[in-house]
Design an enzyme around this catalytic site. Structure first.
Site, short mmCIF file in Angstrom:
data_model
loop_
_atom_site.label_atom_id
_atom_site.label_comp_id
_atom_site.label_asym_id
_atom_site.label_seq_id
_atom_site.Cartn_x
_atom_site.Cartn_y
_atom_site.Cartn_z
N GLY A 81 18.22 -6.16 -28.43
CA GLY A 81 18.58 -5.93 -27.04
C GLY A 81 17.41 -6.28 -26.15
N ALA A 82 16.22 -5.85 -26.57
CA ALA A 82 15.00 -6.11 -25.80
C ALA A 82 13.79 -5.72 -26.64
CB ALA A 82 15.00 -5.30 -24.50
N MET A 83 12.62 -6.14 -26.22
CA MET A 83 11.39 -5.82 -26.94
C MET A 83 10.29 -5.51 -25.95
SD MET A 83 9.71 -5.45 -29.73
CE MET A 83 8.00 -4.93 -29.62
N HIS B 218 14.51 2.12 -21.21
CA HIS B 218 14.01 2.30 -22.58
C HIS B 218 12.70 1.52 -22.78
CE1 HIS B 218 14.73 2.79 -27.03
NE2 HIS B 218 13.99 1.68 -27.06
N GLU B 219 12.73 0.26 -22.38
CA GLU B 219 11.54 -0.58 -22.63
C GLU B 219 10.36 -0.15 -21.77
OE1 GLU B 219 11.81 -2.32 -25.21
OE2 GLU B 219 13.99 -2.13 -25.33
#
Ligand SMILES: [Zn+2]
Length: 1035
Positions: free
Chosen positions: A436-438, A471-472
């Site tokens: 989803g993302a990093m 979140h990130e």
């Protein structure tokens, strides 16, 4: 890191909207084109690095063969030794591509001991005995010396391995590799990396130079670090460099010891191909609106792939600073963690960008760089420039992300009382991205769906983007600033980021109704953790596949749930915040384990909560969660706890006990937070304060903030059911949803009859709130699918009419128009109800959906379908031959990724076998349907009756291709296995699944998700056997 399934799970779109997780495919890249004659460089002459005091680099190592010789290897003559010591071999050791080496790179292969002592001659006997003695001594040395990590608490052995693993493996050049463990020795610590990268996007290759400055913590003759798929062409040390592929380690050996306190520098030049999968330094491409193919290169390193881009100490506790330079064509730009410091034109027409040296110590998995032709929009939050980058065609979809990121950054700066330390924060949407993302420090990368929001997007789509961004951003503190010491405590990163994502959005963007989503993910976390094959939040991790497997709902959602429970058990809402500020400040820039967190919190909570460490350890050190059973005699209420364990083996008993902060409300006062009473249940059973006899019922786990399930007993359930049927509003909607979740779980466990479940659901005709309705629909849908796939025709029909009847009035009330100012919660409700109605072939629903699709097609996309209804409309459309083709051509042209994925799910929901086969193959091949979407395609296909058997065949036939694209243990593979098997409920299917996976051996037979799949099938089987008669009777 975030998979949408885990950090932006969306119930209505699907229980696993995008279950893809960053993956680290072990693609085998051949390096033959880089073979060249390297020379040896004296590091002190290397102008890129400050020259060292000659005394500090006093070692002038010729090759040291001591370890190898001592272990019984053949002696080498002088020439051979010189040859060995020359750096030419450094490259060769990586070019050894014999079949034997390739097969040994399989993650599950254990190397056999290097010497066999069978059929001994006298001479061999002596050699063997000598060999064993030396191995034993070396084992002890390895264990006591480098395995010892000195911290302020003294020596900690961080490299726990069993004696059986102390076998020195054979390295790429055929000798024994001098290090026997997965984790690196602690004798050398990297201080700084100087990386120079020259990517060639025309040929999809890159070359690099890594200069690592290191400090010697303990005397050693060995430097061991990671490198994977890199062809090292040159090194500064005039010594043997060996590789051990399965652990992706290389070693530099010295004849003389490096002494404690010394500084040394290792320079490695290398070349490699840009990875063609989704990890390491990988290539990605997209087609712009003019139809031109554009290429770019980006990185994804978590958890184990920084070593694929540069040789490094690739473990989270080896934090260092980084100075990065990347060359590019003038038409591209480059991005990295830090702001750009300068740009220098090179003689070959390229430009070299240099980034500022990181001002923070960083783990390697957080390093990132990108070469692309993206365009940004920017804004400022105090000293930090926040930018959102996308491909130029999608620039107008970046506003929402920028606005949200700025609000959240401001919130976190204030909340944590630690300002985000970098001068810039980039959020970049990458066309090919598996997770989803990093959360790379200062350069967060996203899938396009998790960052871009179209002008006409629904609030539900905004909710997904805001969740991922929240979140990130939380990771910039939890994970980046304070990092888990090793992957066994991944939850310290992911549990916290998940918790903070919901907590921050409740405050910053309350209009997103994020509470419903958080409640739903806690229910799913309970479901997953109820299996015997689940694991403790914090557990031993000794293999790369186990590292991959940590990225699951236990680390993310259970981690977040127990933090919520802890917060809810504290008085006021500032205690928890104070505790985590203390933790962040105490360990800023450092690495921690779970005990560090509890100890830190204990210091803050000592007055109110002296046993926080004891309480929370019971939740992190053992798998599963408790079932609390309530029994009442008049005013006396006794609570008993036991492990809530779904297992097909009735005899399984565990003696696990949890320290449970039980909360409860009664009919005297049940809604407001002040009504809530607490009871700490640490032992097997406990008795509440005497209740007045007049109390009619009590509800435990107020608003479901605790991570446990409650059984009220026959009378308790009857009292609650009667209260709800008189007045829905006697409980909060979270409490009502929790009753629904718990009773289904108890029925699955065999504690309550299905008849009782149906009794509770009777009140649903008066239910109008999102959480209870969506939970009931989800649970009923699971049963419906099981019956459907068992081909229990009459029961399927009865189940259909039961669901329609129960929810008829609510379904009828839903409109198909975009309403002004409609809340996210209302959209979630509408989307879930209409999706169910249409999937049950409810006539009115199908008609409306078809009409919407027709209008949409005829208007050429100018008339839009409300975002929350697109999924149901596309799914209905895809059931007709003609509309499926139309949808496919629309899919090919769509530019807005969120909408495109809904089209794809529509396409994958077809019941036409030829189309099912086509779409599975297309997803595997990549191209029109990107390979990153394959797990979603499989998930969707499995939910149709026609598809689930095809998928199972498909997986068996294509297993090797699947694990090449998504590595063993990764979240993508977990999803694929779960999707394909979770609806099986017969012995025949159980045998098939068991047979297939046990035949895989090292190609995946030991995965936890396989155990989970087998357990789930057995449970389904048992449930069916037990409940089919009940369903016949009661439905
Ligand atoms: Zn994360």
């Amino acid at each position: 890191m975030c998979s949408l399934a885990l950090c932006a799970f969306h119930l209505n779109q699907s229980p696993t909207e995008t279950e893809n997780r960053a993956n680290l495919p072990r693609n085998m890249i051949e390096n033959s084109m880089f073979e060249e004659e390297p020379d040896v460089v004296d590091l002190a002459k290397d102008s890129t690095f400050p020259a060292l005091d000659p005394d500090e680099v006093a070692f002038e190592p010729r090759s040291s063969r001591l370890l190898v010789r001592g272990l019984g290897q053949h002696d080498m003559d002088e020439d051979e030794e010189d040859c060995e010591s020359s750096a030419r071999l450094l490259g060769m050791s990586f070019m050894n591509r014999s079949a034997a080496h390739r097969s040994s790179s399989s993650p599950y292969t254990r190397q056999a001991p290097p010497r066999s002592c069978s059929r001994p001659s006298g001479r061999t006997m002596i050699v063997c005995v000598l060999f064993l003695v030396i191995v034993a001594s070396l084992t002890m040395v390895m264990y006591f010396l480098p395995g010892c990590n000195f911290t302020k608490r003294g020596c900690q052995r961080t490299n726990k391995t069993t004696p059986s693993e102390q076998v020195y493996p054979v390295s790429t050049n055929g000798e024994l590799f001098p290090w026997a463990q997965l984790r690196l020795p602690r004798s050398i610590h990297p201080l700084s990396y100087d990386l120079t990268l020259d990517p060639d996007l025309d040929n999809m290759t890159f070359t690099g130079r890594t200069v690592i400055s290191m400090s010697v913590l303990h005397n050693t003759k060995l430097i061991v670090l990671h490198s994977s798929h890199l062809n090292i062409t040159k090194a500064t040390f005039k010594v043997g460099l060996e590789g051990y592929k399965p652990r992706q380690q290389i070693a530099v050996k010295f004849s003389e010891e490096l002494k404690t306190g010394q500084y040394c520098v290792l320079t490695l030049d290398y070349s490699a191909n840009l990875s063609h999968t989704y990890d390491g330094f990988y290539n990605s491409s997209y087609t712009d609106t003019d139809g031109n193919k554009r290429v770019l290169a980006a990185t994804q390193f978590e958890p184990l792939a920084a070593r694929k881009a540069f040789p490094c100490f690739d473990e989270p506790s080896f934090k260092a600073t980084f100075l990065i330079r990347i060359s590019r064509k003038p038409t591209y730009l480059t991005l990295s963690n830090m702001p750009q410091a300068k740009s220098t034109p090179l003689l070959n027409g390229l430009i070299q960008d240099e980034f500022e040296k990181t001002i923070v110590n960083m783990s390697t998995y957080l390093v990132a760089f990108i070469v692309a032709n993206f365009t940004p929009i920017s804004s400022h939050v105090s000293e930090t420039q926040v930018s959102v980058y996308s491909v130029p065609d999608k620039k107008e979809q970046t506003d929402y992300a920028l606005d949200t990121a700025c609000k959240l950054l401001e919130f976190y700066n204030d909340f944590f009382e630690i300002t985000y330390p970098l001068k810039k924060l980039d959020l970049v949407a990458i066309p090919d991205f598996l997770a989803g993302a990093m959360e790379n420090w200062g350069l967060i990368t996203f899938r396009e769906t998790s960052l871009l929001v179209g002008k006409q997007s629904s609030n539900l789509e905004k909710q997904v983007v805001a969740s991922v961004v929240a979140h990130e951003l939380a990771h910039q503190w939890f994970g980046n600033l304070v990092t888990m010491r090793w992957w066994n405590d991944l939850w310290l990163n992911e549990g916290f980021a998940t918790y903070m994502q919901y907590m921050s959005l409740q405050t910053v963007l309350p209009q997103l109704d994020i509470g419903n989503l958080f409640l739903a993910v806690r229910f799913r976390a309970l479901d997953d953790d109820a299996l015997n094959s689940s694991h403790a939040v914090s557990m031993d991790v000794n293999k790369p596949e186990q590292v991959e497997e940590m990225f699951d709902s236990v680390s993310y959602e259970k981690g977040a749930s127990i933090l919520l429970m802890l917060n809810a058990s504290l008085p006021g809402d500032q205690q928890f915040r104070k505790g985590i500020i203390q933790y962040l400040k105490q360990f800023s820039g450092l690495n921690t384990d779970t005990n560090d967190l509890w100890n830190s919190l204990t210091q803050v909570f000592s007055a109110q909560h002296p046993n926080v460490s004891e309480m929370m350890s019971s939740w992190t050190s053992q798998k599963g969660f408790p079932l609390v059973t309530v029994s009442r005699k008049g005013g006396q209420v006794t609570l008993t706890q036991e492990h809530f364990l779904l297992t097909s083996d009735n005899a399984t008993q565990t003696s696990s006990l949890w320290n449970i902060p039980v909360t409860y409300v009664t009919d005297n006062c049940s809604l407001a937070p002040e009504c809530r009473q607490m009871f700490n249940l640490k032992t097997k059973s406990g008795t509440l304060n005497e209740l007045p006899e007049s109390v009619k019922w009590l509800k435990l786990n107020y608003r479901n903030t605790g991570f446990y399930i409650v059984d009220y007993g026959d009378e308790g359930w009857a009292a609650l059911i009667s209260a709800l049927s008189n007045n829905v509003s006697v409980l909060t909607q979270e409490d009502r949803a929790s009753l629904i979740h718990n009773i289904f779980a108890l029925s699955r466990l065999g504690r309550v009859s299905f008849h009782q479940v149906l009794n509770l659901l009777k009140y649903m005709s008066n239910e109008t709130q999102t959480s209870p309705v969506t939970e009931a629909l989800l649970q009923l849908n699971v049963l419906y699918q099981l019956l459907d796939q068992r081909q229990e025709h009459s029961l399927v029909a009865r189940m259909k009419s039961y669901i329609k009847h129960q929810f008829a009035s609510l379904m009828d009330k839903q409109t198909w128009k975009e309403e002004e100012e409609e809340s996210v919660s209302k959209q979630e409700l509408r989307s879930a109800l209409l999706k169910m109605a249409c999937s049950l072939n409810e006539e009115k629903c199908i008609k409306q959906a078809r009409a919407q699709f027709k209008q949409y097609v005829e208007s050429n996309g100018t008339l839009r379908i409300p975002g929350d209804l697109q999924q149901v409309v596309f799914t209905v459309a895809a059931q007709s031959n003609e509309d499926w083709e139309t949808l496919l051509s629309m899919y090919g042209q769509a530019t807005y990724d969120a909408e495109k994925r809904k089209m794809l799910r529509g396409l994958a929901s077809t019941q036409d076998p030829r189309r099912i086969v086509w779409i599975l193959k297309a997803g595997l091949r990549g191209g029109l349907i990107q390979t990153q979407e394959l797990p979603l395609v499989i998930y969707t296909v499995c939910h149709g009756f026609a598809g689930y058997l095809f998928v199972w065949d498909f997986i068996q036939e294509n297993w090797d291709s699947l694990i090449e694209k998504f590595p063993v243990g990764s979240f993508a593979i977990q999803t694929i296995i779960k999707s394909a098997t979770s609806q099986f409920s017969t012995q025949a299917h159980l045998n098939q699944v068991e047979g297939f996976f046990s035949s895989l051996k090292e190609r995946g037979s030991q995965m936890r998700s396989v155990q989970e799949a087998l357990e789930t099938i057995r449970l389904n089987q048992r449930w069916m056997d037990k409940n089919l008669p009940t369903l016949q009777k009661w439905l």
